[in-house]
Write a protein that holds these residues in place. Sequence first.
Motif, PDB file in Angstrom:
ATOM      1  N   LEU A  82      42.397  42.379  59.460  1.00 44.36           N
ATOM      2  CA  LEU A  82      42.669  43.699  58.870  1.00 44.36           C
ATOM      3  C   LEU A  82      43.676  43.577  57.722  1.00 44.36           C
ATOM      4  N   LEU A  83      44.750  42.820  57.966  1.00 49.91           N
ATOM      5  CA  LEU A  83      45.765  42.635  56.917  1.00 49.91           C
ATOM      6  C   LEU A  83      45.176  41.888  55.721  1.00 49.91           C
ATOM      7  N   LEU A  84      44.381  40.847  56.020  1.00 48.11           N
ATOM      8  CA  LEU A  84      43.786  40.060  54.940  1.00 48.11           C
ATOM      9  C   LEU A  84      42.865  40.934  54.083  1.00 48.11           C
ATOM     10  N   GLY A  85      42.031  41.737  54.750  1.00 45.37           N
ATOM     11  CA  GLY A  85      41.108  42.623  54.023  1.00 45.37           C
ATOM     12  C   GLY A  85      41.868  43.627  53.176  1.00 45.37           C
ATOM     13  N   ARG A  86      42.900  44.209  53.742  1.00 44.13           N
ATOM     14  CA  ARG A  86      43.717  45.194  53.007  1.00 44.13           C
ATOM     15  C   ARG A  86      44.389  44.541  51.799  1.00 44.13           C
ATOM     16  N   ASN A  87      44.914  43.314  51.984  1.00 47.06           N
ATOM     17  CA  ASN A  87      45.597  42.642  50.862  1.00 47.06           C
ATOM     18  C   ASN A  87      44.621  42.212  49.773  1.00 47.06           C
ATOM     19  N   LEU A  88      43.431  41.797  50.180  1.00 46.51           N
ATOM     20  CA  LEU A  88      42.409  41.474  49.173  1.00 46.51           C
ATOM     21  C   LEU A  88      42.077  42.713  48.357  1.00 46.51           C
ATOM     22  N   ALA A  89      41.918  43.844  49.054  1.00 44.26           N
ATOM     23  CA  ALA A  89      41.556  45.085  48.363  1.00 44.26           C
ATOM     24  C   ALA A  89      42.662  45.511  47.390  1.00 44.26           C
ATOM     25  N   LEU A  90      43.925  45.463  47.841  1.00 40.07           N
ATOM     26  CA  LEU A  90      45.034  45.870  46.965  1.00 40.07           C
ATOM     27  C   LEU A  90      45.136  44.955  45.748  1.00 40.07           C
ATOM     28  N   PHE A 126      39.750  24.815  33.230  1.00 39.56           N
ATOM     29  CA  PHE A 126      39.620  25.815  34.284  1.00 39.56           C
ATOM     30  C   PHE A 126      38.375  25.600  35.145  1.00 39.56           C
ATOM     31  N   LEU A 127      38.494  25.998  36.416  1.00 40.75           N
ATOM     32  CA  LEU A 127      37.328  26.019  37.291  1.00 40.75           C
ATOM     33  C   LEU A 127      36.264  26.903  36.643  1.00 40.75           C
ATOM     34  N   PHE A 128      35.032  26.566  36.848  1.00 40.40           N
ATOM     35  CA  PHE A 128      33.892  27.307  36.281  1.00 40.40           C
ATOM     36  C   PHE A 128      33.960  27.376  34.749  1.00 40.40           C
ATOM     37  N   ARG A 129      34.825  26.518  34.153  1.00 43.73           N
ATOM     38  CA  ARG A 129      35.047  26.477  32.697  1.00 43.73           C
ATOM     39  C   ARG A 129      35.453  27.833  32.124  1.00 43.73           C
ATOM     40  N   ASN A 130      36.050  28.673  32.976  1.00 41.87           N
ATOM     41  CA  ASN A 130      36.348  30.044  32.551  1.00 41.87           C
ATOM     42  C   ASN A 130      37.689  30.475  33.150  1.00 41.87           C
ATOM     43  N   GLN A 131      38.637  30.823  32.266  1.00 37.02           N
ATOM     44  CA  GLN A 131      39.998  31.102  32.728  1.00 37.02           C
ATOM     45  C   GLN A 131      40.057  32.264  33.721  1.00 37.02           C
ATOM     46  N   ASP A 134      38.481  31.334  37.099  1.00 34.69           N
ATOM     47  CA  ASP A 134      39.389  30.376  37.746  1.00 34.69           C
ATOM     48  C   ASP A 134      40.568  31.120  38.363  1.00 34.69           C
ATOM     49  N   ASN A 135      41.183  31.992  37.574  1.00 36.99           N
ATOM     50  CA  ASN A 135      42.375  32.721  38.026  1.00 36.99           C
ATOM     51  C   ASN A 135      42.053  33.646  39.202  1.00 36.99           C
ATOM     52  N   VAL A 136      40.917  34.343  39.134  1.00 38.29           N
ATOM     53  CA  VAL A 136      40.520  35.248  40.218  1.00 38.29           C
ATOM     54  C   VAL A 136      40.300  34.428  41.492  1.00 38.29           C
ATOM     55  N   PHE A 137      39.596  33.307  41.343  1.00 37.70           N
ATOM     56  CA  PHE A 137      39.281  32.455  42.488  1.00 37.70           C
ATOM     57  C   PHE A 137      40.566  31.972  43.170  1.00 37.70           C
ATOM     58  N   ARG A 138      41.493  31.417  42.391  1.00 34.35           N
ATOM     59  CA  ARG A 138      42.721  30.862  42.985  1.00 34.35           C
ATOM     60  C   ARG A 138      43.571  31.964  43.619  1.00 34.35           C
ATOM     61  N   GLY A 221      46.687  36.348  31.274  1.00 40.54           N
ATOM     62  CA  GLY A 221      46.191  37.691  31.583  1.00 40.54           C
ATOM     63  C   GLY A 221      46.656  38.008  32.998  1.00 40.54           C
ATOM     64  N   PRO A 222      46.487  39.256  33.454  1.00 42.76           N
ATOM     65  CA  PRO A 222      47.013  39.642  34.764  1.00 42.76           C
ATOM     66  C   PRO A 222      46.646  38.671  35.887  1.00 42.76           C
ATOM     67  N   TRP A 223      45.408  38.194  35.903  1.00 41.98           N
ATOM     68  CA  TRP A 223      44.980  37.318  36.996  1.00 41.98           C
ATOM     69  C   TRP A 223      45.670  35.945  36.959  1.00 41.98           C
ATOM     70  N   SER A 224      46.289  35.582  35.813  1.00 43.07           N
ATOM     71  CA  SER A 224      47.003  34.298  35.761  1.00 43.07           C
ATOM     72  C   SER A 224      48.220  34.311  36.680  1.00 43.07           C
ATOM     73  N   GLY A 225      48.698  35.512  37.005  1.00 43.13           N
ATOM     74  CA  GLY A 225      49.949  35.644  37.761  1.00 43.13           C
ATOM     75  C   GLY A 225      49.968  34.880  39.070  1.00 43.13           C
ATOM     76  N   LEU A 226      48.884  34.954  39.827  1.00 45.86           N
ATOM     77  CA  LEU A 226      48.848  34.268  41.127  1.00 45.86           C
ATOM     78  C   LEU A 226      47.912  33.052  41.101  1.00 45.86           C
ATOM     79  N   ALA A 227      47.549  32.606  39.903  1.00 49.25           N
ATOM     80  CA  ALA A 227      46.694  31.414  39.794  1.00 49.25           C
ATOM     81  C   ALA A 227      47.582  30.175  39.926  1.00 49.25           C
ATOM     82  N   MET A 228      47.769  29.748  41.150  1.00 51.25           N
ATOM     83  CA  MET A 228      48.706  28.661  41.437  1.00 51.25           C
ATOM     84  C   MET A 228      48.061  27.654  42.379  1.00 51.25           C
TER      85      MET A 228
END
Length: 337
Positions: A82-90, A126-131, A134-138, A221-228
Amino acid sequence: MTDTTANGRNARGEWRPEDRIALAPINYWPPRPGTVLRWFLGFPGYLWPYNAFWLVVTLVTWTWLTPDLAAMKSLELWWIALLLGRNLALTVLLFGGLHLYFYVFARQGEALRFTLKPLATDSRRFLFRNQVRDNVFRSLVCGVPVFTGYEVLTYWGFANGYLGYVDADAGPLLFWGWFVALLILAPVVHAVHFYFGHRLLHVRFLYRTVHSLHHRNVEVGPWSGLAMHPVEHIIYFSTVVVQWLLALHPVNALYQIQLAAFLPALSHSGFEKLKLGDHLAIDGGNHFHYLHHKYFECNYGGSLAPLDKLFGTFHDGSDEAQAAMHRRLRAIREAEA
Ligand SMILES: [Zn+2]
Ligand SMILES: [Zn+2]
């Protein structure tokens, strides 16, 4: 950037704000109480609207989107999922929303954007040759599960009495005073922890094996923030441990986790500010951290703590700061040679 053209951009399409980056007034010496008070209570200021907005998100999350603490006494799949689903959604809502706003619908155009370069496509970095992919995935496959893991441990610890010891004699005044003080201090805790964790990640071995992955994002871009790298996620989100040691209530820990999870969306937007109408623009520390991505060896923390200034790594965006950074790096290279 002295070769600025009429529209404020240089020949390479780079733009920077006219004002130098300033530390928050709590770092002024000698202290200036009046300035601190105006900054603390002003609009926009420390409390309103940015940090207060995240506090509302935390309170809504705790009240309506989190199971009862008593139900989380033992580690069970249903509430963890439940927590994981909620955090993914947020995360999708926030990071995806900002990405759509800035880069797909381009609602701000190029106004206040630091560069005109697009986010990378067809790049081997980048993964999938696309920044963006890649960022969304990570972010979603690793970042969200890691901070959810810290949240799970927090609730389990509080539910079992391992965390949050409350002295029964302390009384409501002390409890609420401490509770509110920790909420107010949470963004500062975040800035201090981020500085030291980040400096650690720039130690050569950790940089090469772990943190360089985040720095593949030169334009951000915004998704780079947690691409770690996963190890960086674990270090970065360990900021909640401070609340494990100090807090009397899980909401303090949740706020600390959510600040770490959500602040990077705006601080990596690639824009100086998010414009909300004609009179309000939110600055999430964007220029400060943008310079770190551009030059690597400066601005490890944020403007809330004086640590970069103290350790000589502060870059305020000016030509003088740029020259000082080059002198500092040259001295380090010569000392190592
Ligand atoms: Zn970054
Ligand atoms: Zn770094």
